[in-house]
Design a protein around this motif. Structure first.
Motif, PDB file in Angstrom:
ATOM      1  N   LEU A  43     -28.326 -18.037  12.161  1.00 47.65           N
ATOM      2  CA  LEU A  43     -28.617 -17.347  10.905  1.00 47.65           C
ATOM      3  C   LEU A  43     -28.421 -15.839  11.061  1.00 47.65           C
ATOM      4  CD1 LEU A  43     -31.881 -19.212   9.792  1.00 47.65           C
ATOM      5  CD2 LEU A  43     -29.527 -19.657   9.063  1.00 47.65           C
ATOM      6  N   ILE A  44     -28.952 -15.302  12.150  1.00 50.67           N
ATOM      7  CA  ILE A  44     -28.850 -13.865  12.428  1.00 50.67           C
ATOM      8  C   ILE A  44     -28.478 -13.695  13.897  1.00 50.67           C
ATOM      9  CG2 ILE A  44     -30.068 -11.652  12.467  1.00 50.67           C
ATOM     10  CD1 ILE A  44     -32.005 -12.778  10.404  1.00 50.67           C
ATOM     11  N   GLY A  45     -27.573 -12.776  14.176  1.00 55.13           N
ATOM     12  CA  GLY A  45     -27.186 -12.509  15.557  1.00 55.13           C
ATOM     13  C   GLY A  45     -26.908 -11.031  15.782  1.00 55.13           C
ATOM     14  N   ILE A  46     -27.548 -10.460  16.787  1.00 56.68           N
ATOM     15  CA  ILE A  46     -27.335  -9.051  17.126  1.00 56.68           C
ATOM     16  C   ILE A  46     -27.067  -8.965  18.627  1.00 56.68           C
ATOM     17  CG2 ILE A  46     -28.345  -6.744  17.197  1.00 56.68           C
ATOM     18  CD1 ILE A  46     -30.143  -7.553  14.871  1.00 56.68           C
ATOM     19  N   THR A  47     -25.976  -8.310  18.998  1.00 53.46           N
ATOM     20  CA  THR A  47     -25.645  -8.129  20.408  1.00 53.46           C
ATOM     21  C   THR A  47     -26.106  -6.757  20.869  1.00 53.46           C
ATOM     22  OG1 THR A  47     -23.705  -9.569  20.245  1.00 53.46           O
ATOM     23  CG2 THR A  47     -23.803  -8.066  22.117  1.00 53.46           C
ATOM     24  N   LYS A  48     -26.877  -6.740  21.941  1.00 52.72           N
ATOM     25  CA  LYS A  48     -27.338  -5.496  22.541  1.00 52.72           C
ATOM     26  C   LYS A  48     -27.143  -5.608  24.038  1.00 52.72           C
ATOM     27  CE  LYS A  48     -31.188  -2.223  22.696  1.00 52.72           C
ATOM     28  NZ  LYS A  48     -32.581  -1.936  22.286  1.00 52.72           N
ATOM     29  N   GLU A  82     -25.582  -6.852  27.214  1.00 48.53           N
ATOM     30  CA  GLU A  82     -24.844  -8.072  27.546  1.00 48.53           C
ATOM     31  C   GLU A  82     -25.465  -9.318  26.926  1.00 48.53           C
ATOM     32  OE1 GLU A  82     -25.088  -7.750  31.756  1.00 48.53           O
ATOM     33  OE2 GLU A  82     -27.032  -8.770  31.890  1.00 48.53           O
ATOM     34  N   THR A  83     -26.465  -9.155  26.073  1.00 56.44           N
ATOM     35  CA  THR A  83     -27.196 -10.291  25.511  1.00 56.44           C
ATOM     36  C   THR A  83     -27.049 -10.369  23.995  1.00 56.44           C
ATOM     37  OG1 THR A  83     -28.837 -10.114  27.289  1.00 56.44           O
ATOM     38  CG2 THR A  83     -29.447 -11.436  25.376  1.00 56.44           C
ATOM     39  N   LEU A  84     -26.838 -11.593  23.496  1.00 59.08           N
ATOM     40  CA  LEU A  84     -26.820 -11.867  22.066  1.00 59.08           C
ATOM     41  C   LEU A  84     -28.198 -12.385  21.660  1.00 59.08           C
ATOM     42  CD1 LEU A  84     -25.380 -12.357  19.309  1.00 59.08           C
ATOM     43  CD2 LEU A  84     -24.777 -14.640  20.182  1.00 59.08           C
ATOM     44  N   TYR A  85     -28.849 -11.710  20.718  1.00 58.31           N
ATOM     45  CA  TYR A  85     -30.162 -12.116  20.223  1.00 58.31           C
ATOM     46  C   TYR A  85     -29.973 -12.821  18.879  1.00 58.31           C
ATOM     47  CZ  TYR A  85     -31.674  -8.765  23.752  1.00 58.31           C
ATOM     48  OH  TYR A  85     -31.859  -8.081  24.929  1.00 58.31           O
ATOM     49  N   THR A  86     -30.432 -14.076  18.780  1.00 55.46           N
ATOM     50  CA  THR A  86     -30.180 -14.859  17.581  1.00 55.46           C
ATOM     51  C   THR A  86     -31.440 -15.518  17.041  1.00 55.46           C
ATOM     52  OG1 THR A  86     -29.651 -16.866  18.850  1.00 55.46           O
ATOM     53  CG2 THR A  86     -27.818 -15.390  18.307  1.00 55.46           C
ATOM     54  N   ILE A  87     -31.423 -15.739  15.733  1.00 50.42           N
ATOM     55  CA  ILE A  87     -32.387 -16.616  15.066  1.00 50.42           C
ATOM     56  C   ILE A  87     -31.571 -17.755  14.480  1.00 50.42           C
ATOM     57  CG2 ILE A  87     -34.061 -16.863  13.200  1.00 50.42           C
ATOM     58  CD1 ILE A  87     -34.807 -13.956  13.577  1.00 50.42           C
ATOM     59  N   ARG A  88     -31.942 -18.995  14.802  1.00 53.50           N
ATOM     60  CA  ARG A  88     -31.155 -20.149  14.392  1.00 53.50           C
ATOM     61  C   ARG A  88     -31.923 -21.008  13.386  1.00 53.50           C
ATOM     62  NH1 ARG A  88     -26.466 -20.804  17.168  1.00 53.50           N
ATOM     63  NH2 ARG A  88     -26.128 -19.244  18.816  1.00 53.50           N
ATOM     64  N   LEU A  89     -31.203 -21.927  12.768  1.00 53.35           N
ATOM     65  CA  LEU A  89     -31.681 -22.625  11.567  1.00 53.35           C
ATOM     66  C   LEU A  89     -32.936 -23.472  11.805  1.00 53.35           C
ATOM     67  CD1 LEU A  89     -31.231 -23.377   8.593  1.00 53.35           C
ATOM     68  CD2 LEU A  89     -29.737 -25.234   9.386  1.00 53.35           C
ATOM     69  N   LEU A  90     -32.957 -24.262  12.866  1.00 55.50           N
ATOM     70  CA  LEU A  90     -34.045 -25.219  13.071  1.00 55.50           C
ATOM     71  C   LEU A  90     -35.159 -24.589  13.919  1.00 55.50           C
ATOM     72  CD1 LEU A  90     -31.872 -28.377  13.864  1.00 55.50           C
ATOM     73  CD2 LEU A  90     -32.862 -27.679  11.669  1.00 55.50           C
ATOM     74  N   PRO A  91     -36.328 -24.339  13.333  1.00 56.70           N
ATOM     75  CA  PRO A  91     -37.423 -23.651  14.056  1.00 56.70           C
ATOM     76  C   PRO A  91     -38.222 -24.599  14.937  1.00 56.70           C
ATOM     77  CG  PRO A  91     -38.126 -24.145  11.833  1.00 56.70           C
ATOM     78  CD  PRO A  91     -36.702 -24.667  11.946  1.00 56.70           C
ATOM     79  N   LEU A  92     -37.542 -25.291  15.844  1.00 57.13           N
ATOM     80  CA  LEU A  92     -38.202 -26.303  16.673  1.00 57.13           C
ATOM     81  C   LEU A  92     -38.263 -25.906  18.143  1.00 57.13           C
ATOM     82  CD1 LEU A  92     -36.575 -29.505  15.104  1.00 57.13           C
ATOM     83  CD2 LEU A  92     -38.770 -28.452  14.531  1.00 57.13           C
ATOM     84  N   GLY A  93     -38.014 -24.657  18.435  1.00 49.78           N
ATOM     85  CA  GLY A  93     -38.039 -24.207  19.820  1.00 49.78           C
ATOM     86  C   GLY A  93     -37.157 -22.987  19.997  1.00 49.78           C
ATOM     87  N   GLY A  94     -36.577 -22.862  21.157  1.00 51.32           N
ATOM     88  CA  GLY A  94     -35.700 -21.734  21.448  1.00 51.32           C
ATOM     89  C   GLY A  94     -35.131 -21.884  22.836  1.00 51.32           C
ATOM     90  N   TYR A  95     -34.335 -20.935  23.259  1.00 56.24           N
ATOM     91  CA  TYR A  95     -33.771 -21.011  24.601  1.00 56.24           C
ATOM     92  C   TYR A  95     -33.265 -19.651  25.048  1.00 56.24           C
ATOM     93  CZ  TYR A  95     -29.358 -21.280  21.976  1.00 56.24           C
ATOM     94  OH  TYR A  95     -28.319 -21.034  21.110  1.00 56.24           O
ATOM     95  N   VAL A  96     -33.179 -19.499  26.371  1.00 54.61           N
ATOM     96  CA  VAL A  96     -32.544 -18.341  27.002  1.00 54.61           C
ATOM     97  C   VAL A  96     -31.362 -18.889  27.798  1.00 54.61           C
ATOM     98  CG1 VAL A  96     -32.775 -16.598  28.804  1.00 54.61           C
ATOM     99  CG2 VAL A  96     -34.585 -16.868  27.107  1.00 54.61           C
ATOM    100  N   ARG A  97     -30.160 -18.517  27.393  1.00 49.36           N
ATOM    101  CA  ARG A  97     -28.951 -19.024  28.058  1.00 49.36           C
ATOM    102  C   ARG A  97     -28.534 -18.032  29.130  1.00 49.36           C
ATOM    103  NH1 ARG A  97     -23.301 -18.990  26.832  1.00 49.36           N
ATOM    104  NH2 ARG A  97     -23.715 -17.846  24.908  1.00 49.36           N
ATOM    105  N   MET A  98     -28.628 -18.484  30.376  1.00 46.00           N
ATOM    106  CA  MET A  98     -28.328 -17.614  31.516  1.00 46.00           C
ATOM    107  C   MET A  98     -26.953 -17.922  32.094  1.00 46.00           C
ATOM    108  SD  MET A  98     -32.078 -17.542  33.375  1.00 46.00           S
ATOM    109  CE  MET A  98     -32.621 -19.181  32.894  1.00 46.00           C
ATOM    110  N   ALA A  99     -26.308 -16.909  32.637  1.00 52.27           N
ATOM    111  CA  ALA A  99     -24.975 -17.070  33.215  1.00 52.27           C
ATOM    112  C   ALA A  99     -25.009 -18.060  34.371  1.00 52.27           C
ATOM    113  CB  ALA A  99     -24.445 -15.727  33.696  1.00 52.27           C
TER     114      ALA A  99
END
Length: 419
Positions: free
Chosen positions: A44-49, A51-68
């Protein structure tokens, strides 16, 4: 609308702090974090700051941190691949363009013979004049394709390159931050609302309930249950709730006189679980003291940690029915009900949920933080990591089973609240 707002604020805060734990420890360890996401599904919303992309996604059932370096994050240039390069001032490739249509005047073109974008950081191949060339690759190089960009991840910035202890702490940090959040909320409650007095004081008794039938009266202070000393109302309530239908001996202080009454707790069905009740009401007196508020925060966090851990143990041993579990629908309904009783009750509910989220994530089940920590334990014992394909398959099966469990508890919630 109040329920929706309360659910989004409470659940969003819990997920945010959980993922923040992973994020901060990953950054501290030097791991590249590609994305910090709240929610799943479409962005829904994405801001890059940085090396990281910060996002809010559609389904509010959790979240994640995607690591290299996790899952399918890494990228390899295959022999024969035709690419474009843009060099920095030191002659290192700072931009690797995979789409040949993205031509610019300062771009060099070559056909890849071999490349290493993780350890040695170089690309070797043939330029447009069929001359063999070799370029060093910048550690901050970007891979671009059809408008999408991704930073390369040198091996030392990848999750798997870090020592076992650092990886374990990064994973454990999520649940840890849920416990820290609960402590912070309970402490804040102690500062704003005050600290409830420790006396298990009975404010009132219900008509025809077990307590009034046994002779217990308003104003009595609970001292013991079956000879076991009781200091707080929460401790007293927990004992009663765990013993539905059982005969208990309750000791009280009535104006300095110590009395004991035999009481048989009623067995009451609450969302599929049998709990004990004796028909007494409590109205705590609050005291405001900053130092005691911190102690209160710690005591409440520990109390609910033990309580929820005991319930999980009952679930494992079969003493607690899976029908009593609640999923997102049940949490949504309960949050709306709690919100009706004011912000302090909602804060208390959020703290308890945060502890619950932390404990559930630490269960040694595939796809959960606890499951990953279990594999780290195996790695420590074996002296080498488990095969990634085998571990990935276990986690995939775990995700499928968790999704199945989610469907079951959600269906239970729907039946419970709408039928």
């Amino acid at each position: 609308m109040q329920t929706i707002i309360a659910f989004v604020v409470v659940f969003g805060t819990l997920v945010f702090f959980h993922e923040l734990g992973h994020f901060l420890f990953a950054k501290r360890t030097g791991i590249m974090v590609r994305e910090f996401a709240i929610g799943f599904g479409p962005k829904l919303i994405g801001i890059t700051k940085g090396e990281t992309l910060y996002t809010i996604r559609l389904l509010p059932l959790g979240g994640y941190v995607r690591m290299a370096g996790e899952d399918f994050d890494t990228f390899e240039l295959q022999p024969g691949h035709r690419i474009g390069l843009i060099l920095d001032r030191d002659g290192k490739a700072k931009r690797i363009v995979l789409n040949q249509n993205d031509r610019t005047p300062d771009m060099l073109y070559l056909e890849v013979e071999k490349a290493d974008l993780e350890k040695d950081l170089y690309i070797e191949g043939y330029d447009e004049e069929e001359q063999k060339v070799r370029y060093a690759v910048s550690r901050q190089a970007v891979i671009a394709e059809k408008g999408q960009e991704m930073l390369i991840a040198p091996h030392d910035r990848q999750f798997e390159s870090k020592p076992l202890g650092a990886r374990a702490l990064t994973i454990f940090a999520g649940p840890l931050f849920n416990f820290i959040l609960a402590f912070f909320i309970f402490t804040l409650l102690g500062l704003l609302q005050g600290i409830p007095t420790n006396e298990a004081l009975i404010k009132d008794v219900t008509d025809n309930g077990p307590a009034i039938t046994a002779g217990i009266e308003p104003g009595d202070i609970i001292e013991s249950v079956d000879g076991k000393k009781v200091d707080t109302w929460n401790a007293f309530a927990a004992i009663i709730q765990d013993r539905p239908g059982e005969k208990l001996e309750i000791g009280v202080d009535r104006n300095g006189e110590h009395l004991k009454f035999p009481v048989t707790a009623d067995s009451v069905d609450v969302e599929g679980q049998k709990i004990g009740q004796i028909g007494v009401l409590h109205e705590p007196v609050y005291e405001k003291n900053p130092l005691k508020a911190v102690v209160y925060g710690g005591e409440q966090t520990w109390f609910w940690f033990k309580r929820i851990f005991e319930l999980v143990g009952m679930l494992v041993t079969g003493k607690f029915s899976i029908d009593a579990l609640s999923g997102p629908v049940g949490i949504y309904q309960a949050t709306g009900q709690v919100a009706q009783y004011g912000v302090f009750n909602l804060m208390n509910w959020a703290a308890v949920l945060s502890i619950n989220l932390g404990i559930m994530n630490l269960l040694p089940l595939p796809a959960l933080d606890g499951g990953r920590l279990l594999f780290f334990g195996f790695e420590a014992l074996r002296g080498k990591p488990i095969d990634k394909q085998k571990e990935g398959m276990v986690h995939l099966v775990g995700i499928m089973l968790l999704m199945l469990l989610m469907i079951v508890v959600t269906w239970n919630d729907i039946q419970r609240f709408f039928f």
